[in-house]
Scaffold this motif. Structure first.
Motif, PDB file in Angstrom:
ATOM      1  N   LYS A 129      57.933  53.134  33.428  1.00 44.39           N
ATOM      2  CA  LYS A 129      57.344  51.762  32.893  1.00 44.39           C
ATOM      3  C   LYS A 129      58.031  51.673  31.554  1.00 44.39           C
ATOM      4  O   LYS A 129      58.529  50.475  31.143  1.00 44.39           O
ATOM      5  N   THR A 130      57.568  52.435  30.741  1.00 50.81           N
ATOM      6  CA  THR A 130      58.216  52.453  29.185  1.00 50.81           C
ATOM      7  C   THR A 130      59.464  52.206  29.074  1.00 50.81           C
ATOM      8  O   THR A 130      60.231  51.272  28.304  1.00 50.81           O
ATOM      9  N   ALA A 131      60.174  53.034  29.837  1.00 51.79           N
ATOM     10  CA  ALA A 131      61.594  52.877  29.539  1.00 51.79           C
ATOM     11  C   ALA A 131      62.377  51.593  30.358  1.00 51.79           C
ATOM     12  O   ALA A 131      63.245  51.093  29.653  1.00 51.79           O
ATOM     13  N   ASN A 132      61.677  51.173  31.512  1.00 56.05           N
ATOM     14  CA  ASN A 132      62.055  49.992  31.752  1.00 56.05           C
ATOM     15  C   ASN A 132      61.890  48.687  30.717  1.00 56.05           C
ATOM     16  O   ASN A 132      62.941  47.872  30.625  1.00 56.05           O
ATOM     17  N   VAL A 133      60.845  48.805  30.060  1.00 58.02           N
ATOM     18  CA  VAL A 133      60.573  47.740  29.045  1.00 58.02           C
ATOM     19  C   VAL A 133      61.802  47.700  28.026  1.00 58.02           C
ATOM     20  O   VAL A 133      62.272  46.613  27.723  1.00 58.02           O
ATOM     21  N   VAL A 134      61.961  49.031  27.586  1.00 59.09           N
ATOM     22  CA  VAL A 134      63.043  49.187  26.512  1.00 59.09           C
ATOM     23  C   VAL A 134      64.305  48.699  26.891  1.00 59.09           C
ATOM     24  O   VAL A 134      65.063  48.015  26.098  1.00 59.09           O
ATOM     25  N   LEU A 135      64.557  49.262  28.033  1.00 62.55           N
ATOM     26  CA  LEU A 135      66.139  48.786  28.447  1.00 62.55           C
ATOM     27  C   LEU A 135      66.048  47.404  28.762  1.00 62.55           C
ATOM     28  O   LEU A 135      67.187  46.733  28.615  1.00 62.55           O
ATOM     29  N   ASN A 136      65.177  46.775  29.193  1.00 66.39           N
ATOM     30  CA  ASN A 136      65.035  45.411  29.503  1.00 66.39           C
ATOM     31  C   ASN A 136      65.102  44.555  28.284  1.00 66.39           C
ATOM     32  O   ASN A 136      66.078  43.364  27.948  1.00 66.39           O
ATOM     33  N   ILE A 137      64.222  44.935  27.407  1.00 62.92           N
ATOM     34  CA  ILE A 137      64.133  44.074  26.089  1.00 62.92           C
ATOM     35  C   ILE A 137      65.132  44.005  25.086  1.00 62.92           C
ATOM     36  O   ILE A 137      65.865  43.040  24.465  1.00 62.92           O
ATOM     37  N   TRP A 138      65.409  45.404  24.843  1.00 60.15           N
ATOM     38  CA  TRP A 138      66.524  45.692  23.919  1.00 60.15           C
ATOM     39  C   TRP A 138      68.014  45.877  24.233  1.00 60.15           C
ATOM     40  O   TRP A 138      68.802  45.245  23.553  1.00 60.15           O
ATOM     41  N   PHE A 139      68.084  46.407  25.545  1.00 58.03           N
ATOM     42  CA  PHE A 139      69.292  46.499  25.970  1.00 58.03           C
ATOM     43  C   PHE A 139      69.600  45.731  26.888  1.00 58.03           C
ATOM     44  O   PHE A 139      70.900  45.606  27.712  1.00 58.03           O
ATOM     45  N   LYS A 140      68.977  44.750  27.341  1.00 59.62           N
ATOM     46  CA  LYS A 140      69.239  43.550  28.348  1.00 59.62           C
ATOM     47  C   LYS A 140      69.821  43.946  29.573  1.00 59.62           C
ATOM     48  O   LYS A 140      70.501  43.457  30.180  1.00 59.62           O
ATOM     49  N   GLN A 141      69.097  44.928  29.847  1.00 51.81           N
ATOM     50  CA  GLN A 141      69.312  45.599  31.376  1.00 51.81           C
ATOM     51  C   GLN A 141      68.531  44.979  32.313  1.00 51.81           C
ATOM     52  O   GLN A 141      67.219  44.497  32.224  1.00 51.81           O
ATOM     53  N   PRO A 142      68.948  44.598  33.650  1.00 49.73           N
ATOM     54  CA  PRO A 142      68.028  43.895  34.470  1.00 49.73           C
ATOM     55  C   PRO A 142      66.848  44.866  35.292  1.00 49.73           C
ATOM     56  O   PRO A 142      66.865  44.950  36.384  1.00 49.73           O
ATOM     57  N   THR A 143      66.138  45.193  34.306  1.00 47.55           N
ATOM     58  CA  THR A 143      64.809  46.201  35.083  1.00 47.55           C
ATOM     59  C   THR A 143      63.705  45.442  34.889  1.00 47.55           C
ATOM     60  O   THR A 143      63.311  44.513  34.478  1.00 47.55           O
ATOM     61  N   ILE A 144      62.826  45.992  35.849  1.00 47.93           N
ATOM     62  CA  ILE A 144      61.543  45.417  35.866  1.00 47.93           C
ATOM     63  C   ILE A 144      60.281  46.333  35.830  1.00 47.93           C
ATOM     64  O   ILE A 144      60.136  47.409  36.641  1.00 47.93           O
ATOM     65  N   ALA A 145      59.506  46.396  34.769  1.00 51.77           N
ATOM     66  CA  ALA A 145      58.293  47.183  34.356  1.00 51.77           C
ATOM     67  C   ALA A 145      57.201  46.790  35.028  1.00 51.77           C
ATOM     68  O   ALA A 145      56.601  45.671  34.685  1.00 51.77           O
ATOM     69  N   VAL A 146      56.794  47.596  35.848  1.00 48.39           N
ATOM     70  CA  VAL A 146      55.563  47.236  36.691  1.00 48.39           C
ATOM     71  C   VAL A 146      54.182  47.835  36.099  1.00 48.39           C
ATOM     72  O   VAL A 146      54.089  48.791  36.496  1.00 48.39           O
ATOM     73  N   ASP A 147      53.410  46.878  35.314  1.00 50.23           N
ATOM     74  CA  ASP A 147      52.302  47.209  35.079  1.00 50.23           C
ATOM     75  C   ASP A 147      51.331  46.695  35.881  1.00 50.23           C
ATOM     76  O   ASP A 147      51.370  46.213  37.108  1.00 50.23           O
ATOM     77  N   THR A 148      49.781  46.714  35.492  1.00 45.71           N
ATOM     78  CA  THR A 148      48.971  46.338  36.499  1.00 45.71           C
ATOM     79  C   THR A 148      48.838  44.836  36.729  1.00 45.71           C
ATOM     80  O   THR A 148      48.562  44.330  37.582  1.00 45.71           O
ATOM     81  N   HIS A 149      49.390  44.070  35.617  1.00 51.17           N
ATOM     82  CA  HIS A 149      49.293  42.625  35.777  1.00 51.17           C
ATOM     83  C   HIS A 149      50.599  42.351  36.981  1.00 51.17           C
ATOM     84  O   HIS A 149      50.432  41.434  37.944  1.00 51.17           O
ATOM     85  N   LEU A 150      51.635  42.918  36.659  1.00 52.48           N
ATOM     86  CA  LEU A 150      52.841  42.723  37.660  1.00 52.48           C
ATOM     87  C   LEU A 150      52.730  43.192  38.851  1.00 52.48           C
ATOM     88  O   LEU A 150      52.946  42.727  39.886  1.00 52.48           O
ATOM     89  N   PHE A 151      51.923  44.337  39.067  1.00 54.68           N
ATOM     90  CA  PHE A 151      51.719  44.867  40.273  1.00 54.68           C
ATOM     91  C   PHE A 151      50.626  43.893  41.250  1.00 54.68           C
ATOM     92  O   PHE A 151      50.848  43.699  42.562  1.00 54.68           O
ATOM     93  N   ARG A 152      49.646  43.362  40.391  1.00 56.26           N
ATOM     94  CA  ARG A 152      48.729  42.350  41.167  1.00 56.26           C
ATOM     95  C   ARG A 152      49.569  41.198  41.444  1.00 56.26           C
ATOM     96  O   ARG A 152      49.465  40.733  42.642  1.00 56.26           O
ATOM     97  N   VAL A 153      50.324  40.674  40.611  1.00 53.47           N
ATOM     98  CA  VAL A 153      51.273  39.249  40.990  1.00 53.47           C
ATOM     99  C   VAL A 153      51.976  39.769  42.176  1.00 53.47           C
ATOM    100  O   VAL A 153      52.283  38.923  43.076  1.00 53.47           O
ATOM    101  N   GLY A 154      52.643  40.664  42.297  1.00 51.97           N
ATOM    102  CA  GLY A 154      53.660  40.925  43.250  1.00 51.97           C
ATOM    103  C   GLY A 154      52.911  41.104  44.413  1.00 51.97           C
ATOM    104  O   GLY A 154      53.559  40.580  45.618  1.00 51.97           O
ATOM    105  N   ASN A 155      51.873  41.663  44.704  1.00 54.02           N
ATOM    106  CA  ASN A 155      51.061  41.659  45.950  1.00 54.02           C
ATOM    107  C   ASN A 155      50.159  40.467  46.198  1.00 54.02           C
ATOM    108  O   ASN A 155      50.351  39.993  47.473  1.00 54.02           O
TER     109      ASN A 155
END
Length: 224
Positions: A129-155
Motif C-alpha cells: 500500500k505504501t509503495a503504491n501511494v508513493v508510486l502514484n503521487i510522486w512518480f505518477k504511476q497508475p497504481t491504486i493503494a487500497v486502504d480501509t476506505h478504498l476497500f469499503r468503497v470498492g465493495n
C-alpha cells in the motif's frame, strides 16, 4: 437501518459514469498528507499507518524542517525521531523504521527514493500500500493503494467486490478506465473518508448514488 445486501460487480458503463462524475467534481484530486519531496512523502506515508493524515501532518511539520533528506534523518537518530513523532500511534516502531529506511536509501540508492515497487517494498515499514501511494503521487504511476476506505468503497459500490485488499486492487486495475486511472486512488479514498463512511454512509449527498449497488441507502437525517 437494515443490513446491507451483498453487491454485484457494476457494468462497464456504470464504472465509466462513476469516474466521469468524480472527474467532473474534482479533476485534480490531492492527498492530504504534507510533504516536501519524494523522501518526505515516503516517510509521511509510513507514519500514516493506523493514524490520521491530520495527526501525521502535525508531527511531521517539525520533523521535516529538521530532516528533509535521508542523510539529515539519519543524523537525527532514532531517539530524536521518536520524540518528534510520539503523538502518532505505534510511534516507537515507526521511528525505528524511518531511521532504518533512511539509512538503506543512503546505502543502496544514493539517497534517492527508488521508482520501483520491489525496491520500495524492501525498505523497512514499506508494504504494498505504501509503495503504491508513493508510486502514484510522486512518480505518477497508475497504481491504486487500497486502504480501509478504498476497500469499503470498492465493495459497497460494486466497483470491485473482493475479500482482500489485493483482490480489490487487482479488480480496480482491470475495471477503472485508463484515462481515469492516475486519479482513481484519490477519488475513491476521499469518497470513503468523507461520504461513504464506515458506520453510516452519507448516501443522501453521494454524487455517485445512482450507480452504487449499496442497499439500503442511508436516508437524509431528520431535521436536515
Amino acid at each position: 437501518m437494515a443490513a446491507a445486501k451483498k453487491v454485484k460487480a457494476l457494468p462497464k458503463a456504470d464504472v465509466e459514469a462513476i469516474f466521469a462524475r468524480f472527474h467532473q467534481i474534482e479533476p485534480e484530486p490531492k492527498g492530504e498528507l504534507d510533504y516536501l519531496n519524494a523522501f518526505t512523502l515516503l516517510v509521511a506515508v509510513v507514519l500514516s499507518a493506523q493514524a490520521t493524515d491530520a495527526g501525521v501532518n502535525k508531527a511531521t511539520k517539525r520533523l521535516f524542517e529538521l530532516a528533509p533528506s535521508p542523510s539529515a534523518m539519519v543524523a537525527l537518530g532514532v531517539e530524536q525521531i521518536t520524540e518528534l513523532v510520539k503523538t502518532i500511534g505505534l510511534y516507537r516502531g515507526k521511528a525505528k523504521n524511518v531511521f532504518a529506511l533512511s539509512q538503506l536509501l543512503l546505502d543502496r540508492h544514493g539517497g534517492e527514493v527508488p521508482e520501483d515497487r520491489e525496491a520500495l517494498e524492501a525498505l523497512p515499514g514499506v508494504g504494498r500500500k505504501t509503495a503504491n501511494v508513493v508510486l502514484n503521487i510522486w512518480f505518477k504511476q497508475p497504481t491504486i493503494a487500497v486502504d480501509t476506505h478504498l476497500f469499503r468503497v470498492g465493495n459497497r459500490t460494486g466497483l470491485a467486490p473482493g475479500k482482500t485488499p489485493l483482490e480489490v486492487e487487482q479488480k480496480l486495475l482491470k475495471v477503472v478506465p485508463p484515462h481515469y486511472m492516475l486519479h482513481a486512488h484519490h477519488w475513491l479514498i476521499l469518497h470513503g473518508r468523507y461520504v461513504c463512511k464506515a458506520r453510516k454512509p452519507e448516501c443522501w449527498r453521494c454524487a455517485i448514488r445512482q450507480w452504487c449497488q449499496f442497499e439500503p441507502k442511508t436516508p437524509l437525517p431528520k431535521g436536515a
